[in-house]
Design a protein around this motif. Structure first.
Motif, PDB file in Angstrom:
ATOM      1  N   GLU A   1       4.811 -11.745  13.775  1.00 38.10           N
ATOM      2  CA  GLU A   1       5.964 -11.507  14.300  1.00 38.10           C
ATOM      3  C   GLU A   1       5.999 -11.044  15.360  1.00 38.10           C
ATOM      4  O   GLU A   1       4.818  -9.986  15.470  1.00 38.10           O
ATOM      5  N   LEU A   2       6.734 -11.530  16.586  1.00 34.52           N
ATOM      6  CA  LEU A   2       6.868 -11.067  17.431  1.00 34.52           C
ATOM      7  C   LEU A   2       8.382 -10.141  17.474  1.00 34.52           C
ATOM      8  O   LEU A   2       9.450 -10.715  17.078  1.00 34.52           O
ATOM      9  N   ALA A   3       8.740  -9.143  17.214  1.00 34.66           N
ATOM     10  CA  ALA A   3       9.774  -8.287  16.231  1.00 34.66           C
ATOM     11  C   ALA A   3      10.794  -7.294  17.682  1.00 34.66           C
ATOM     12  O   ALA A   3      10.155  -6.447  18.368  1.00 34.66           O
ATOM     13  N   ALA A   4      12.163  -7.600  17.900  1.00 38.45           N
ATOM     14  CA  ALA A   4      12.693  -7.106  18.829  1.00 38.45           C
ATOM     15  C   ALA A   4      13.971  -6.302  17.889  1.00 38.45           C
ATOM     16  O   ALA A   4      14.282  -6.350  17.825  1.00 38.45           O
ATOM     17  N   PRO A   5      13.580  -4.898  18.649  1.00 39.67           N
ATOM     18  CA  PRO A   5      14.815  -3.867  17.886  1.00 39.67           C
ATOM     19  C   PRO A   5      16.268  -4.192  17.633  1.00 39.67           C
ATOM     20  O   PRO A   5      17.262  -5.449  18.327  1.00 39.67           O
TER      21      PRO A   5
END
Length: 141
Positions: A129-133
């Motif tokens: 997963e690439l998670a952005a806030p």
């Protein structure tokens, strides 16, 4: 007695069958620098003070004696999951980059807090997963 403090996640682990394919993916596709290369373990720099440990599946169940002490055996079966933290302005560049490198985004989620996650698989089927806030209440941008 008060509870001692936890200062974050130091390492996360993924188990793979093909170490060469894993190295090609984590090093060349994701751009992580390998810090340790061994028969059963590769360790990658995943950010300041953070490491991604890539273990050869089936080679970690037994204790390992080192000069400093015993590392207990550990193992998992099936596909695992972990997330890399990215900034919001890097979502589209990552979408484009993964597509250009024939890495299929299997899901994209917009979270109630407003953050966005891109999900894809490594060569062994582990879910990355690439998670952005913002994702979690404690997620700093």
């Amino acid at each position: 007695m008060s509870r001692p403090e936890i200062n974050g996640v130091l390492e996360t682990t993924v188990y793979v069958d093909d170490m060469d394919a894993a190295h090609a993916f984590y090093s060349h596709i994701l751009g992580l620098k390998r810090m340790v290369a061994g028969d059963r373990l590769f360790a990658y720099d995943a950010g300041p003070g953070q490491a991604l440990l890539v273990f050869r599946r089936g080679h970690t169940g037994e204790d390992v004696e080192t000069s400093g002490g015993t590392v207990p055996g550990h193992h998992t079966s099936g596909h695992s999951h972990f997330a890399f933290r990215i900034s919001t302005d890097q979502l589209q560049p990552w979408r484009d980059y993964l597509k250009a490198n024939t890495v299929e985004i299997i899901s994209e989620v917009v979270w109630p807090a407003g953050g966005t996650s891109l999900y894809f698989n490594d060569p062994d089927g582990n879910v990355l997963e690439l998670a952005a806030p913002p994702l979690w209440p404690n997620f700093l941008s």
